[in-house]
Scaffold this active site. Structure first.
Site, PDB file in Angstrom:
ATOM      1  CE  LYS A   1      43.298  45.615  31.257  1.00 29.67           C
ATOM      2  NZ  LYS A   1      44.034  44.657  32.075  1.00 29.67           N
TER       3      LYS A   1
ATOM      4  CG  ASN B   1      39.094  41.615  40.427  1.00 35.16           C
ATOM      5  OD1 ASN B   1      39.490  42.615  41.022  1.00 35.16           O
ATOM      6  ND2 ASN B   1      39.063  41.541  39.102  1.00 35.16           N
TER       7      ASN B   1
ATOM      8  CG  ASN C   1      36.886  46.269  41.425  1.00 28.88           C
ATOM      9  OD1 ASN C   1      35.677  46.101  41.502  1.00 28.88           O
ATOM     10  ND2 ASN C   1      37.687  45.441  40.770  1.00 28.88           N
ATOM     11  CB  THR C   2      39.659  52.583  41.648  1.00 30.79           C
ATOM     12  OG1 THR C   2      40.526  51.533  42.093  1.00 30.79           O
ATOM     13  CG2 THR C   2      40.164  53.919  42.178  1.00 30.79           C
TER      14      THR C   2
ATOM     15  CG  ASN D   1      40.252  46.255  33.406  1.00 30.07           C
ATOM     16  OD1 ASN D   1      40.084  45.290  34.149  1.00 30.07           O
ATOM     17  ND2 ASN D   1      41.130  47.197  33.649  1.00 30.07           N
TER      18      ASN D   1
ATOM     19  CB  SER E   1      40.255  48.809  37.550  1.00 27.20           C
ATOM     20  OG  SER E   1      41.328  48.106  37.014  1.00 27.20           O
TER      21      SER E   1
ATOM     22  CG  PHE F   1      44.058  49.742  41.595  1.00 19.01           C
ATOM     23  CD1 PHE F   1      43.864  48.745  40.652  1.00 19.01           C
ATOM     24  CD2 PHE F   1      43.868  51.064  41.198  1.00 19.01           C
ATOM     25  CE1 PHE F   1      43.483  49.051  39.345  1.00 19.01           C
ATOM     26  CE2 PHE F   1      43.488  51.383  39.902  1.00 19.01           C
ATOM     27  CZ  PHE F   1      43.299  50.371  38.977  1.00 19.01           C
TER      28      PHE F   1
END
Ligand SMILES: Cc1cc2nc3c(=O)[nH]c(=O)nc-3n(C[C@H](O)[C@H](O)[C@H](O)COP(=O)(O)O)c2cc1C
Length: 351
Positions: free
Chosen positions: A212, A109, A176-177, A241, A174, A113
């Site tokens: 996390k 993915n 993706n940021t 994660n 994460s 967010f």
């Protein structure tokens, strides 16, 4: 059956449909998908002064906007982590951004967010928080994509969400940021934890702070995170994660998509990182093991590697909520087979 039908849809559409149905018809969906189960006494734990009826949690990202918490409580989760929630609502990355790697029982993915913002989730949680309930509610917070001051977003997240959360998770992992995972580096993490320490002192409600982390960390980074977690009284670590690594074993078509990989292929890596954290923390900080758990045996392996609690995400997409029941039923048997009569006796025994 429902799950097979969902496979005909784009993965993100299937997820949105599941959320809509679980939100609108929680009891009906519950009866359709699973049967009631009572938590076995061998699985209950008191952590951070709270009673966890069982160690099985819903991982962040499944219910980003706190829309299906009642349904998830019925499914038998001991705790439910909503989010990641950013201070302001944001759309996330362009679609498609969610890919099934069915042959590998994995997902990639790069949602970025997408969420309705903290105020929306706050309104939803307010309705539940003070009612009698069986499950602990965690709130996972992050930063907006276009924010200039990441730390200010986490401080704001704490201020906005602490009164409807049993614990707060600071998500700095994460992939993706842009820039998010750099918050795991020593200096940045120190500044973040210092800022959060100040806001926690001022806030009248004292709740645990969890961090996390990513599975893609070297030994030195792991040591730094442990040192800072002990210094700044981090109450728990969630490991881990999704990974940016692409394992040679992967067979599915979408393997080259950019994003975080979760599911079966992540199990070994995230469990090895979990065990490293357990050895370094020596049980001083409770750990939550997440990454690739798809059976009771794997939940048990996470516990033996050092996890007090575990969380599920990708395996729910492939196996459905029956998995929660299977773990409930099998875990006490696995403990008994090794001569334990309570989960606490097994934590870290295989680290
Ligand atoms: C589609 C998807 C969205 C996710 N969104 C988030 C998120 O918003 N915040 C977060 O902390 N983790 C998020 N995660 C990571 C999961 O919480 C979990 O750490 C990871 O998927 C590994 O567990 P699993 O192998 O059981 O899925 C997401 C995972 C997936 C598959």
């Amino acid at each position: 059956m429902l799950w097979k039908l969902a496979y005909l849809l784009q993965p993100e559409t299937a997820h949105q449909l599941a959320i809509a149905l679980l939100k609108r018809y929680p009891r009906f969906m519950f009866r359709l998908m699973t049967r009631p189960i009572d938590s076995h006494p061998a699985l209950s734990q008191k952590l951070w002064g709270m009673d966890f009826a069982n160690p099985i949690g819903l991982a962040a990202g499944f219910d980003k906007n706190a829309e299906i918490v009642p349904a998830m409580m019925q499914m038998g989760f001991g705790f439910i982590e909503v989010g990641t929630l950013t201070p302001r609502a944001q759309a996330g990355n362009d679609k498609p951004r969610l890919f099934r790697l069915s042959k590998d029982r994995a997902i990639i993915n790069r949602l970025g967010f997408n969420n309705q913002g903290q105020q929306y989730a706050h309104r939803r949680l307010e309705m539940l928080y003070n009612q009698p309930r069986k499950s602990i509610i965690g709130v996972n917070i992050g930063k907006n994509k276009d924010t200039d001051d990441a730390i200010a977003d986490y401080v704001l997240g704490w201020q906005q969400m602490a009164d409807v959360a049993d614990y707060i998770t600071v998500n700095i992992s994460s992939p993706n940021t842009a820039g998010l995972r750099e918050l795991q580096q020593y200096k940045q993490l120190q500044r973040l934890l210092e800022a959060l320490g100040n806001v926690r002192i001022k806030h009248q409600k004292k709740i645990p702070l969890l961090v996390k982390i990513a599975p893609d960390l070297g030994q030195e980074q792991i040591k730094d995170i442990v040192e800072l977690s002990l210094t700044y009284q981090v109450n728990g670590l969630i490991i881990s994660n999704t990974t940016i690594e692409r394992f040679d074993s992967l067979k599915s078509y979408h393997v080259q998509q950019t994003g975080g990989l979760s599911g079966q292929p992540l199990f070994q890596k995230s469990t090895a990182v979990l065990a490293k954290f357990y050895r370094l923390t020596e049980g001083r900080i409770p750990l939550i093991g997440v990454g690739g758990v798809a059976s009771a045996e794997q939940a048990y392996q996470k516990i033996r590697a050092g996890a007090n609690l575990i969380q599920l995400y990708t395996a729910l997409i492939y196996s459905g909520f029956r998995l929660v029941h299977e773990i409930h039923r099998q875990l006490p048997r696995l403990l008994a087979k090794d001569g334990y009569n309570h989960i606490s006796q097994a934590i870290g025994r295989g680290a």
